[in-house]
Design a protein around this motif. Structure first.
Motif, PDB file in Angstrom:
ATOM      1  N   MET A  18      -9.067  -3.063   8.579  1.00 47.08           N
ATOM      2  CA  MET A  18      -9.612  -1.643   8.913  1.00 47.08           C
ATOM      3  C   MET A  18      -9.122  -0.514   8.582  1.00 47.08           C
ATOM      4  O   MET A  18      -8.130  -0.720   8.248  1.00 47.08           O
ATOM      5  CB  MET A  18      -9.640  -2.036  10.258  1.00 47.08           C
ATOM      6  CG  MET A  18     -10.401  -3.240  11.540  1.00 47.08           C
ATOM      7  SD  MET A  18      -9.937  -3.537  12.437  1.00 47.08           S
ATOM      8  CE  MET A  18     -11.520  -1.874  13.197  1.00 47.08           C
ATOM      9  N   VAL A  61       0.754  -1.156  -0.318  1.00 48.53           N
ATOM     10  CA  VAL A  61      -0.714   0.163   0.093  1.00 48.53           C
ATOM     11  C   VAL A  61       0.934   1.041  -0.071  1.00 48.53           C
ATOM     12  O   VAL A  61       0.505   1.941  -0.394  1.00 48.53           O
ATOM     13  CB  VAL A  61      -0.579  -0.050   0.774  1.00 48.53           C
ATOM     14  CG1 VAL A  61      -0.475   0.330   2.651  1.00 48.53           C
ATOM     15  CG2 VAL A  61      -1.868   0.807   0.718  1.00 48.53           C
ATOM     16  N   THR A  62       1.625   1.235   0.353  1.00 52.24           N
ATOM     17  CA  THR A  62       2.677   2.314   0.783  1.00 52.24           C
ATOM     18  C   THR A  62       2.991   3.024  -0.540  1.00 52.24           C
ATOM     19  O   THR A  62       3.462   3.902  -0.948  1.00 52.24           O
ATOM     20  CB  THR A  62       3.882   2.129   2.208  1.00 52.24           C
ATOM     21  OG1 THR A  62       3.365   1.714   2.906  1.00 52.24           O
ATOM     22  CG2 THR A  62       4.309   3.856   1.859  1.00 52.24           C
ATOM     23  N   THR A  85       3.165  -7.058   3.690  1.00 49.31           N
ATOM     24  CA  THR A  85       2.258  -7.070   5.233  1.00 49.31           C
ATOM     25  C   THR A  85       0.845  -6.803   4.321  1.00 49.31           C
ATOM     26  O   THR A  85      -0.089  -6.564   5.323  1.00 49.31           O
ATOM     27  CB  THR A  85       3.174  -6.050   5.492  1.00 49.31           C
ATOM     28  OG1 THR A  85       4.069  -6.219   6.028  1.00 49.31           O
ATOM     29  CG2 THR A  85       1.969  -6.221   7.418  1.00 49.31           C
ATOM     30  N   SER A  86       0.814  -5.533   2.977  1.00 47.79           N
ATOM     31  CA  SER A  86      -0.508  -4.994   2.627  1.00 47.79           C
ATOM     32  C   SER A  86      -1.861  -5.725   2.784  1.00 47.79           C
ATOM     33  O   SER A  86      -2.648  -5.888   3.299  1.00 47.79           O
ATOM     34  CB  SER A  86       0.054  -4.383   1.319  1.00 47.79           C
ATOM     35  OG  SER A  86       0.469  -3.108   1.947  1.00 47.79           O
ATOM     36  N   ASP A 118       7.813  -4.210  -8.267  1.00 47.29           N
ATOM     37  CA  ASP A 118       7.912  -5.168  -7.232  1.00 47.29           C
ATOM     38  C   ASP A 118       8.559  -6.702  -7.478  1.00 47.29           C
ATOM     39  O   ASP A 118       8.411  -6.264  -8.517  1.00 47.29           O
ATOM     40  CB  ASP A 118       6.402  -5.772  -6.190  1.00 47.29           C
ATOM     41  CG  ASP A 118       6.417  -6.194  -5.000  1.00 47.29           C
ATOM     42  OD1 ASP A 118       5.736  -5.399  -3.399  1.00 47.29           O
ATOM     43  OD2 ASP A 118       6.601  -7.737  -4.583  1.00 47.29           O
ATOM     44  N   ALA A 119       9.073  -7.299  -6.421  1.00 44.06           N
ATOM     45  CA  ALA A 119       9.992  -8.733  -6.349  1.00 44.06           C
ATOM     46  C   ALA A 119       8.609  -9.262  -7.077  1.00 44.06           C
ATOM     47  O   ALA A 119       9.053 -10.386  -7.798  1.00 44.06           O
ATOM     48  CB  ALA A 119      10.814  -8.711  -5.391  1.00 44.06           C
ATOM     49  N   LEU A 127      -2.267   0.494   6.652  1.00 48.64           N
ATOM     50  CA  LEU A 127      -2.632   0.989   5.218  1.00 48.64           C
ATOM     51  C   LEU A 127      -3.981   2.165   5.504  1.00 48.64           C
ATOM     52  O   LEU A 127      -3.790   3.063   4.848  1.00 48.64           O
ATOM     53  CB  LEU A 127      -4.121  -0.203   5.345  1.00 48.64           C
ATOM     54  CG  LEU A 127      -3.521  -1.478   5.048  1.00 48.64           C
ATOM     55  CD1 LEU A 127      -4.436  -2.332   5.573  1.00 48.64           C
ATOM     56  CD2 LEU A 127      -3.863  -1.660   3.466  1.00 48.64           C
ATOM     57  N   THR A 128      -4.651   2.581   6.780  1.00 53.36           N
ATOM     58  CA  THR A 128      -5.592   3.857   6.614  1.00 53.36           C
ATOM     59  C   THR A 128      -4.429   5.776   6.341  1.00 53.36           C
ATOM     60  O   THR A 128      -5.269   6.117   6.056  1.00 53.36           O
ATOM     61  CB  THR A 128      -6.126   3.410   8.320  1.00 53.36           C
ATOM     62  OG1 THR A 128      -6.516   2.374   8.477  1.00 53.36           O
ATOM     63  CG2 THR A 128      -6.651   4.687   7.838  1.00 53.36           C
ATOM     64  N   VAL A 151      14.396  -5.705  -7.108  1.00 53.50           N
ATOM     65  CA  VAL A 151      15.760  -4.541  -6.725  1.00 53.50           C
ATOM     66  C   VAL A 151      16.786  -5.353  -6.366  1.00 53.50           C
ATOM     67  O   VAL A 151      16.317  -5.694  -5.201  1.00 53.50           O
ATOM     68  CB  VAL A 151      14.883  -3.638  -6.021  1.00 53.50           C
ATOM     69  CG1 VAL A 151      16.201  -2.552  -5.673  1.00 53.50           C
ATOM     70  CG2 VAL A 151      14.059  -2.408  -7.202  1.00 53.50           C
ATOM     71  N   SER A 155      -6.259  -6.652   9.072  1.00 53.11           N
ATOM     72  CA  SER A 155      -7.180  -7.027   9.845  1.00 53.11           C
ATOM     73  C   SER A 155      -7.992  -6.225   8.900  1.00 53.11           C
ATOM     74  O   SER A 155      -9.588  -6.090   8.612  1.00 53.11           O
ATOM     75  CB  SER A 155      -7.240  -6.008  10.958  1.00 53.11           C
ATOM     76  OG  SER A 155      -6.039  -6.796  12.007  1.00 53.11           O
TER      77      SER A 155
HETATM   78  C1  LIG Z   1      -1.699  -8.283  11.221  1.00 56.37           C
HETATM   79  C2  LIG Z   1      -1.846  -7.026  10.688  1.00 56.37           C
HETATM   80  C3  LIG Z   1      -2.973  -5.945  11.316  1.00 56.37           C
HETATM   81  C4  LIG Z   1      -2.817  -5.065  10.200  1.00 56.37           C
HETATM   82  N1  LIG Z   1      -4.145  -4.121   9.988  1.00 56.37           N
HETATM   83  C5  LIG Z   1      -4.540  -3.293  10.002  1.00 56.37           C
HETATM   84  C6  LIG Z   1      -5.629  -2.653   9.997  1.00 56.37           C
HETATM   85  O1  LIG Z   1      -6.606  -3.438  10.060  1.00 56.37           O
HETATM   86  N2  LIG Z   1      -6.094  -1.163   9.438  1.00 56.37           N
HETATM   87  C7  LIG Z   1      -4.426  -0.915   8.978  1.00 56.37           C
HETATM   88  O2  LIG Z   1      -4.564   0.050   8.392  1.00 56.37           O
HETATM   89  N3  LIG Z   1      -3.118  -1.083   8.754  1.00 56.37           N
HETATM   90  C8  LIG Z   1      -3.478  -2.455   9.657  1.00 56.37           C
HETATM   91  N4  LIG Z   1      -1.896  -2.900   8.971  1.00 56.37           N
HETATM   92  C9  LIG Z   1      -0.836  -2.440   8.972  1.00 56.37           C
HETATM   93  C10 LIG Z   1      -0.727  -1.782   8.001  1.00 56.37           C
HETATM   94  O3  LIG Z   1      -1.200  -3.876   7.016  1.00 56.37           O
HETATM   95  C11 LIG Z   1       0.906  -1.761   6.988  1.00 56.37           C
HETATM   96  O4  LIG Z   1       1.130  -0.641   7.836  1.00 56.37           O
HETATM   97  C12 LIG Z   1       0.890  -1.886   5.690  1.00 56.37           C
HETATM   98  O5  LIG Z   1       0.153  -3.224   5.108  1.00 56.37           O
HETATM   99  C13 LIG Z   1       1.989  -1.863   5.567  1.00 56.37           C
HETATM  100  O6  LIG Z   1       2.198  -1.771   4.179  1.00 56.37           O
HETATM  101  P1  LIG Z   1       3.613  -1.454   2.902  1.00 56.37           P
HETATM  102  O7  LIG Z   1       3.468  -1.097   1.666  1.00 56.37           O
HETATM  103  O8  LIG Z   1       4.673  -0.326   4.006  1.00 56.37           O
HETATM  104  O9  LIG Z   1       4.415  -3.023   3.323  1.00 56.37           O
HETATM  105  P2  LIG Z   1       4.639  -4.877   2.565  1.00 56.37           P
HETATM  106  O10 LIG Z   1       2.697  -4.470   1.222  1.00 56.37           O
HETATM  107  O11 LIG Z   1       4.862  -5.745   2.626  1.00 56.37           O
HETATM  108  O12 LIG Z   1       5.266  -4.016   0.687  1.00 56.37           O
HETATM  109  C14 LIG Z   1       6.320  -4.536   0.971  1.00 56.37           C
HETATM  110  C15 LIG Z   1       6.317  -4.342  -0.687  1.00 56.37           C
HETATM  111  O13 LIG Z   1       7.771  -4.574  -0.927  1.00 56.37           O
HETATM  112  C16 LIG Z   1       8.494  -5.537  -1.805  1.00 56.37           C
HETATM  113  N5  LIG Z   1       9.909  -5.636  -1.684  1.00 56.37           N
HETATM  114  C17 LIG Z   1      10.881  -6.135  -0.527  1.00 56.37           C
HETATM  115  N6  LIG Z   1      12.080  -6.167  -1.094  1.00 56.37           N
HETATM  116  C18 LIG Z   1      11.898  -5.622  -2.629  1.00 56.37           C
HETATM  117  C19 LIG Z   1      13.118  -5.436  -3.674  1.00 56.37           C
HETATM  118  N7  LIG Z   1      14.100  -6.104  -3.214  1.00 56.37           N
HETATM  119  N8  LIG Z   1      12.429  -5.509  -4.733  1.00 56.37           N
HETATM  120  C20 LIG Z   1      11.285  -5.266  -5.302  1.00 56.37           C
HETATM  121  N9  LIG Z   1      10.698  -5.029  -4.052  1.00 56.37           N
HETATM  122  C21 LIG Z   1      10.650  -5.727  -2.609  1.00 56.37           C
HETATM  123  C22 LIG Z   1       8.085  -6.894  -0.688  1.00 56.37           C
HETATM  124  O14 LIG Z   1       7.352  -7.659  -1.915  1.00 56.37           O
HETATM  125  C23 LIG Z   1       5.918  -6.210  -0.949  1.00 56.37           C
HETATM  126  O15 LIG Z   1       5.240  -6.184  -1.698  1.00 56.37           O
HETATM  127  C24 LIG Z   1      -2.175  -4.573  10.224  1.00 56.37           C
HETATM  128  C25 LIG Z   1      -1.041  -5.110  10.196  1.00 56.37           C
HETATM  129  C26 LIG Z   1      -0.377  -6.200  10.511  1.00 56.37           C
HETATM  130  C27 LIG Z   1       1.221  -7.104  10.313  1.00 56.37           C
END
Ligand SMILES: Cc1cc2nc3c(=O)[nH]c(=O)nc-3n(C[C@H](O)[C@H](O)[C@H](O)COP(=O)(O)OP(=O)(O)OC[C@H]3O[C@@H](n4cnc5c(N)ncnc54)[C@H](O)[C@@H]3O)c2cc1C
Length: 532
Positions: free
Chosen positions: A66, A31-32, A59-60, A51-52, A387-388, A204, A64
Motif C-alpha cells: 500500500m 526500497v531504501t 522486508t521490501s 546487496d548480499a 515504502l511510501t 558487505v 501490504s
Molecule cells: C508486514 C509489513 C507490511 C508493510 N506494509 C507496508 C505498506 O503497505 N506500505 C508501506 O509504505 N510500507 C510498508 N511496510 C514497511 C516497508 O516494507 C519497510 O519499511 C521497507 O520495505 C524497508 O525497506 P529497507 O530497504 O529499509 O529494508 P529491506 O527491504 O529489508 O532491505 C535491506 C536489504 O539489505 C540487504 N543486506 C543486509 N545486510 C547486508 C550486507 N551485510 N551486505 C549487503 N546487503 C545486505 C538485505 O539483503 C536486504 O535486501 C511494511 C512492513 C512490514 C514488515
C-alpha cells in the motif's frame, strides 16, 4: 544484439568489473537502498550499491503493497510526519510512479453491532485522511473523496460480506502498489540508467565511513572498495554493520487467497478485530487476481532470519477475523500462500558519540519515524520509515552522507524525477501493449516485448508474440516476455530471482512449480542469445 537489449551492464550479480573507488557505497538494495542510489547518482555522485542477496530480498517484498497517506501518524498526533507521508504518496502516484500505483478503495462495513464510538472514529478517520490528501495537494482524480455507502452499495462492492445486521459502509481511498518488489526493481533500474553500479550477491562484511569490505557471493572472492561516504540501508540487518544501531523487529504476516474464494470483491475491506475499536485486518484484492489478508504485529526477538516465516497461530487469527466479517467460510486449505516480514523498528539509540543527521539530536530524527544516524566512523545508517516514504528517507540519508563525506553534490531532484516507464495516467491508458505489461512496465511495455522478440531470434528460436505473452498456466499470469526482460535488464540471475522478486509467482507455492519451466526457459534463451 542492440545496445537497447544488451543484457543490463549495470545491474549484475557479483562484483566482476565493479569500481573499487566511488563517491558513495550503498549497502542494501531494498526500497531504501535503491532510493539512496537513485538520489545520489542524480546529484552527480558516483555510486556502487550492493546487496548480499538480490534486489528486494528483505522486508521490501513482504509488505501490504500500500501507498499510505499517514493517517496512523495523525492519530498519534504527529501531524508533520503524517503530512510528509501524504506528500510522498502524492509524489509516487502522480509523478514518479503512476504506472506502478493505483487508487485503492477501502471499505469499512458498518453493522448494527458496530459501537457508536467505532462508527465515529471510522468516519472522522476517513475525513482526516481526506484532509491530509488535500493538504498534500493530491487531486481527487488521483484519490477520490470518502463517502458513506448504503447497504445495497456496500454489498455490490463486497458481495461476500455477512448480510445479517449489515447497515452500510464507509468508503475511503488510499494508494496501492502493483507490487513492492517491482517498485524496488524499477527504482534500481532507473538508478542504473543514470550510471549507478548496482550489484546483487555482493555482501558487505565490514563497513566504515570511507571503506567497505565485500565478498562476491558468486565467486567467494573478497575485495575492498574505497568511498567518500557510505550509507548503510540494510534494514533489519543494519545493526550488524553499525554498533550504534539496535533494532527491535516486529513480524507482520499476510495470507494469500485465490480471488474466487471471495468472488466479486471490488474493494479492499477493513475487517474489525472483534472486541477492538481501532484494530482491523485488511482484505486486499491484488492486480494479479489473488487476495491478501493481513496483517499481524508480533514481536520477533532473537536472530534475524533471511526469510521470516508466518506461524500457525497468526494464520488462524487472520482467518478468524475474516470469518467474522465475511459469510463465505474460509478454511485453512484456502490459504494458498502466506508470508511474513520484519519491520525494522529502532530500539535503543545510545549513540555513543554518533549524532542525528540534522544536527538536532536523535529525538527529532526518531519523531519522523525514520532515523538517519551518522556513526563515529562517518558511516550513515538509515532505517525505519516505509515504502511510501523511501524517497524522503533517501534524500535525508544522502544529505547526511554529503555532509559526512564533505562531498560536492547537486540538489535532490527525485521529487520531480519520473521512474523508468512512468507517464501520466491518460498516456498509460492509451498504450496498446497488453494490460499486464503496462501495469508493470508503463511506457517500457513495448521495450519488454521488443527485447523478448530479439532475444528469442538471436537464440535461434524466433517466437510469436502469442507465445511470448502467454500466461505460464491458468491462474499464473506471468509471461516469458517479462522473464526474459528481467534477465536482460533487471539483473535477474537465477530462477529464484525471477519467480520470487522480479515476479511474485513464488508467493503461491503450487504456482511457482508451474512457472519454473518458463523461468528456466527465459534464462536459457538469454544465455544462448548472449553466446550467439
Ligand atoms: C508486514 C509489513 C507490511 C508493510 N506494509 C507496508 C505498506 O503497505 N506500505 C508501506 O509504505 N510500507 C510498508 N511496510 C514497511 C516497508 O516494507 C519497510 O519499511 C521497507 O520495505 C524497508 O525497506 P529497507 O530497504 O529499509 O529494508 P529491506 O527491504 O529489508 O532491505 C535491506 C536489504 O539489505 C540487504 N543486506 C543486509 N545486510 C547486508 C550486507 N551485510 N551486505 C549487503 N546487503 C545486505 C538485505 O539483503 C536486504 O535486501 C511494511 C512492513 C512490514 C514488515
Amino acid at each position: 544484439m542492440s545496445a537497447e537489449t544488451r543484457p543490463g551492464t549495470r545491474i549484475r550479480a557479483g562484483l566482476a568489473g565493479a569500481p573499487v573507488e566511488v563517491d558513495l557505497v550503498v549497502v542494501g538494495l531494498g526500497v531504501t537502498g535503491v532510493g539512496v542510489a537513485l538520489d545520489a547518482v542524480t546529484r552527480g555522485l558516483s555510486v556502487l550499491a550492493v546487496d548480499a542477496h538480490d534486489l528486494a530480498f528483505g522486508t521490501s517484498r513482504w509488505s501490504s503493497k500500500m501507498v499510505h497517506g499517514g493517517l496512523r501518524y495523525l492519530a498519534q498526533g504527529q501531524v508533520g510526519v503524517a503530512h510528509e507521508s501524504a506528500v510522498e504518496r502524492g509524489i509516487l502516484m502522480q509523478t514518479t510512479a503512476p504506472h506502478l500505483t493505483r487508487a485503492m478503495p477501502m471499505l469499512i462495513p458498518i453493522t448494527s453491532g458496530t459501537a457508536p464510538l467505532q462508527r465515529l472514529l471510522s468516519r472522522s478517520g476517513l475525513a482526516a485522511g481526506d484532509l491530509l490528501r488535500r493538504g498534500a495537494r493530491t487531486s481527487a482524480e488521483t484519490l477520490p473523496r470518502p463517502r458513506r455507502l448504503s447497504r445495497t452499495e456496500t454489498l455490490a462492492m463486497a458481495p461476500g460480506l455477512r448480510p445479517a445486521g449489515l447497515v452500510g459502509g464507509l468508503l475511503g481511498w488510499d494508494g496501492q502498489l502493483e507490487d513492492d518488489a517491482r517498485l524496488v526493481t524499477t527504482i534500481a533500474r532507473t538508478a542504473a540508467s543514470y550510471g549507478a553500479h548496482v550489484r546483487t550477491r555482493a555482501r558487505v562484511l565490514r563497513a566504515s565511513g570511507t571503506e567497505v569490505s565485500l565478498r562476491d557471493e558468486t565467486t567467494g572472492a573478497t575485495t575492498t572498495v574505497r568511498a567518500r561516504a557510505v550509507v548503510n540501508a540494510a534494514g533489519v540487518w543494519a545493526g550488524d554493520l553499525a554498533d550504534e544501531v539496535t533494532l527491535r523487529p516486529s513480524r507482520g504476516t499476510h495470507l494469500v487467497l485465490r480471488g474466487d474464494r471471495l468472488p466479486g470483491l471490488r474493494t479492499s475491506v477493513f475487517a474489525p478485530v472483534p472486541g477492538s475499536t481501532n484494530r482491523f485486518v485488511m482484505v486486499l484484492p491484488q492486480p494479479d487476481g489473488t487476495i491478501y489478508v493481513g496483517l499481524t504485529d508480533e514481536p520477533a526477538p532473537g536472530p534475524v532470519p533471511d526469510v521470516p516465516q508466518p506461524t500457525e497461530p497468526e494464520i488462524g487469527f487472520l482467518l478468524d477475523v475474516v470469518a467474522a466479517t465475511f459469510a463465505t467460510p474460509l478454511r485453512r486449505d484456502d490459504v494458498v500462500g502466506a508470508y511474513a516480514g520484519l519491520r525494522p523498528l529502532l530500539d535503543v539509540t545510545a549513540p555513543d558519540g554518533s549524532k542525528g543527521s540534522e544536527g538536532s539530536g536523535q529525538t527529532a530524527d526518531l519523531s519522523r519515524r525514520h532515523a538517519v544516524l551518522t556513526g563515529r566512523s562517518g558511516m550513515v545508517t538509515v532505517v525505519g520509515g516505509k515504502l511510501t516514504t523511501y524517497r524522503r528517507m533517501a534524500q535525508d540519508a544522502v544529505d547526511a552522507a554529503v555532509a559526512a563525506g564533505g562531498l560536492v553534490a547537486g540538489p535532490c531532484t527525485t521529487a520531480t524525477l519520473p521512474l523508468l516507464g512512468a507517464a501520466p495516467r491518460p498516456v498509460l491508458d492509451a498504450l496498446e501493449e497488453p494490460a499486464r505489461l503496462v501495469r508493470r512496465f508503463g511506457t517500457d511495455a513495448a521495450l519488454v516485448l521488443a527485447t523478448a522478440r530479439e532475444v528469442a531470434a538471436r537464440a535461434g528460436e524466433p517466437l510469436a508474440d502469442e507465445e511470448l505473452l502467454a500466461p505460464a498456466a491458468a491462474q499464473v499470469p506471468v509471461t516469458l516476455a517479462e522473464l526474459v526482460f528481467a534477465v536482460t535488464h533487471e539483473g535477474a540471475h537465477d530462477v529464484d530471482d525471477l519467480l520470487d522478486r522480479r515476479t511474485r509467482v513464488g508467493l503461491v507455492t503450487s504456482d511457482r512449480v508451474l512457472a519454473e519451466p518458463l523461468a528456466e526457459r527465459a534464462l536459457a534463451l538469454v544465455g544462448r542469445a548472449m553466446s550467439s
